[in-house]
Design a protein around this motif. Structure first.
Motif, mmCIF file in Angstrom:
data_model
loop_
_atom_site.group_PDB
_atom_site.id
_atom_site.type_symbol
_atom_site.label_atom_id
_atom_site.label_comp_id
_atom_site.label_asym_id
_atom_site.label_seq_id
_atom_site.Cartn_x
_atom_site.Cartn_y
_atom_site.Cartn_z
ATOM 1 N N UNK A 27 0.844 -1.203 0.000
ATOM 2 C CA UNK A 27 0.000 0.000 0.000
ATOM 3 C C UNK A 27 0.877 1.251 0.000
ATOM 4 N N UNK A 28 1.914 1.269 0.833
ATOM 5 C CA UNK A 28 2.817 2.419 0.879
ATOM 6 C C UNK A 28 3.612 2.563 -0.415
ATOM 7 N N UNK A 29 4.022 1.430 -0.994
ATOM 8 C CA UNK A 29 4.772 1.477 -2.253
ATOM 9 C C UNK A 29 3.921 2.038 -3.377
ATOM 10 N N UNK A 30 2.679 1.624 -3.443
ATOM 11 C CA UNK A 30 1.769 2.119 -4.475
ATOM 12 C C UNK A 30 1.473 3.607 -4.284
ATOM 13 N N UNK A 31 1.403 4.054 -3.032
ATOM 14 C CA UNK A 31 1.087 5.454 -2.751
ATOM 15 C C UNK A 31 2.185 6.392 -3.233
ATOM 16 N N UNK A 32 3.445 5.896 -3.243
ATOM 17 C CA UNK A 32 4.545 6.787 -3.597
ATOM 18 C C UNK A 32 5.167 6.465 -4.962
ATOM 19 N N UNK A 33 4.656 5.442 -5.655
ATOM 20 C CA UNK A 33 5.288 5.013 -6.907
ATOM 21 C C UNK A 33 4.246 4.748 -7.985
ATOM 22 N N UNK A 34 4.630 5.056 -9.209
ATOM 23 C CA UNK A 34 3.752 4.704 -10.326
ATOM 24 C C UNK A 34 3.874 3.227 -10.662
ATOM 25 N N UNK A 35 5.093 2.670 -10.496
ATOM 26 C CA UNK A 35 5.325 1.274 -10.868
ATOM 27 C C UNK A 35 6.165 0.585 -9.783
ATOM 28 N N UNK A 36 5.564 0.202 -8.661
ATOM 29 C CA UNK A 36 6.326 -0.453 -7.588
ATOM 30 C C UNK A 36 6.639 -1.907 -7.919
ATOM 31 N N UNK A 37 7.607 -2.454 -7.186
ATOM 32 C CA UNK A 37 8.007 -3.850 -7.387
ATOM 33 C C UNK A 37 8.287 -4.485 -6.036
ATOM 34 N N UNK A 38 8.358 -5.822 -6.044
ATOM 35 C CA UNK A 38 8.696 -6.594 -4.853
ATOM 36 C C UNK A 38 9.802 -7.568 -5.204
ATOM 37 N N UNK A 39 10.880 -7.579 -4.414
ATOM 38 C CA UNK A 39 11.957 -8.555 -4.583
ATOM 39 C C UNK A 39 11.725 -9.708 -3.619
ATOM 40 N N UNK A 40 11.393 -10.845 -4.168
ATOM 41 C CA UNK A 40 11.190 -12.064 -3.382
ATOM 42 C C UNK A 40 12.497 -12.837 -3.322
ATOM 43 N N UNK A 41 12.842 -13.332 -2.138
ATOM 44 C CA UNK A 41 14.013 -14.188 -1.970
ATOM 45 C C UNK A 41 13.487 -15.600 -1.736
ATOM 46 N N UNK A 42 13.649 -16.496 -2.719
ATOM 47 C CA UNK A 42 12.966 -17.786 -2.730
ATOM 48 C C UNK A 42 13.918 -18.907 -3.183
ATOM 49 N N UNK A 43 14.457 -19.695 -2.192
ATOM 50 C CA UNK A 43 14.332 -19.678 -0.744
ATOM 51 C C UNK A 43 14.936 -18.404 -0.134
#
Length: 413
Positions: A163-179
């Motif tokens: 929610x915070x990322x979307x509020x401040x960015x037009x195109x937010x992303x998430x870096x998943x560490x898997x595993x």
């Protein structure tokens, strides 16, 4: 005279093959960062000889003088075969991949495709320190979604961070560490599906770092993020680097979900010039013919995982050992030792920073560990220990750490 081919299964546990004297002849950062009296259990290098199928492929290339530029799709084809056999990823598509210099550089290139300078990138802290450094160097801003008390992804924290990322960015992303690095958590399919639903609801693009994917230990199962429902717009970065100890032989693959393929095809052609041809040969051989060697390694890591649990209980009873499900990294909670962790100036993720328990163990036990505070919020008071070494070295290291704790008198307030 032709070079004889080695039998990849004849040598048993790869972790017991090399002596400490042999390891100290290495010139890599693990063995040159600290003086010779230090046992290095920090950076993610393994104390193993090169897998025979990989060594054979490299020797053949050297003998032929095959040291030019990489070409073709053999690397992606080998990964596809491996992914189908190991993870049930049967719809892996070679035409939705591109070669990149390494996993972190591939992440940066994908971020450039799907985010703008100044956009927010969410990470689940504590997490691999270069996530902070590379995101910052790429001109993006990190937002943390701390892991839960069980060290797994926290749905509420992710929801808030997205929610915070979307509020401040037009195109937010998430870096998943898997595993997940440093905790060794292997995300379950239901957890990944919940993540995908949340990311899609907030309009957040997911980029999954799956460099440790082949290193899932007995009792857990790896789920490639691109195989879960809702991951069609996502990306994964994969290489053989961690599982077969190939960090010095640069080559990785960026893989796109079916609806992200057009984005991936926008990566500049010159990015493919970065990987080493010998790196491509080595990673291809690892995925194509290195499975038996990997199985022996996993058996050795599983044994070391249990040995470490015993050693910590015996020598470090006030330290909490979070038994990893994957990787060869142990996340040790040293907060009860009462060692204050200084917070040097600057952003999290600066790997040169050493404070708190890690500094004490280096100074007093001559054991080098990764300092927890550089992994971001939630890391202070922890250390990360690399147990991809021989049982002898592991035993010596934890015994030294125990003696250091017994002799340490933390300053009183």
């Amino acid at each position: 005279m032709a070079r004889p081919s080695a039998d990849s299964t004849a040598d048993g546990n790869p972790l017991t093959r090399l002596t400490l004297d042999e390891l100290r002849q290495r010139t890599s950062v693990k063995w040159r960062m600290h003086p010779p009296d230090v046992l290095p259990l920090w950076v993610a290098e393994q104390d193993v000889p090169l897998a025979a199928p990989v060594a054979d492929a490299l020797h053949r290339a050297i003998d032929l003088g095959d040291t030019g530029y990489p070409h073709g799709t053999a690397y992606a084809e080998a990964l596809g075969e491996f992914a189908a056999a190991r993870w049930g990823w049967h719809d892996f598509r070679v035409d939705r991949t591109t070669i990149v210099p390494d996993v972190m550089m591939g992440i940066v290139e994908v971020l450039r495709l799907v985010t703008d300078p100044g956009d927010a990138v969410v990470v689940c802290s504590p997490v691999y320190p270069p996530f902070y450094a590379f995101v910052g160097h790429a001109g993006r801003q990190v937002i943390e979604a701390p892991l839960g008390p069980d060290l797994r992804m926290d749905h509420a924290a992710l929801d808030d961070a997205f929610h915070r990322a979307r509020a401040r960015s037009r195109r937010p992303a998430f870096l998943l560490c898997n595993p997940h690095n440093p905790t060794g958590v292997v995300h379950r399919r239901d957890e990944l599906e919940a993540l995908a639903e949340l990311a899609n609801r907030h309009g957040v693009r997911v980029i999954s770092d799956e460099i440790h994917a082949p290193l899932v230990l007995p009792g857990a199962h790896f789920t490639p993020y691109l195989t879960v429902t809702g991951a069609e717009y996502a990306f994964a970065l994969i290489s053989a680097s961690k599982a077969w100890n190939l960090a010095g032989l640069k080559a990785a693959l960026a893989v796109a979900g079916p609806w992200a393929a057009a984005d991936l095809h926008r990566i500049p052609e010159e990015v493919s010039h970065g990987p080493s041809h010998l790196g491509v040969i080595a990673h291809t051989a690892a995925f194509h013919t290195g499975g038996q060697w990997l199985d022996l390694l996993l058996d050795g890591l599983d044994a070391n995982r249990s040995l470490l649990e015993t050693l910590v209980a015996q020598h470090l009873p006030t330290v909490t050992y979070h038994r990893p499900e994957g990787t060869y990294l142990a996340w040790l909670d040293c907060t009860r030792l009462g060692i204050a962790t200084a917070h040097p100036a600057g952003a999290p993720g600066v790997a040169s920073d050493l404070a708190g328990p890690a500094k004490m163990f280096l100074d007093r036990a001559r054991v080098a560990l990764s300092s927890g505070h550089v992994f971001g919020t939630g890391g202070a008071g922890f250390v990360r220990l690399n147990f991809a070494t021989s049982p002898t070295v592991l035993t010596d290291a934890v015994t030294r750490m125990g003696r250091a704790v017994e002799a340490f008198d933390p300053p009183r307030a």
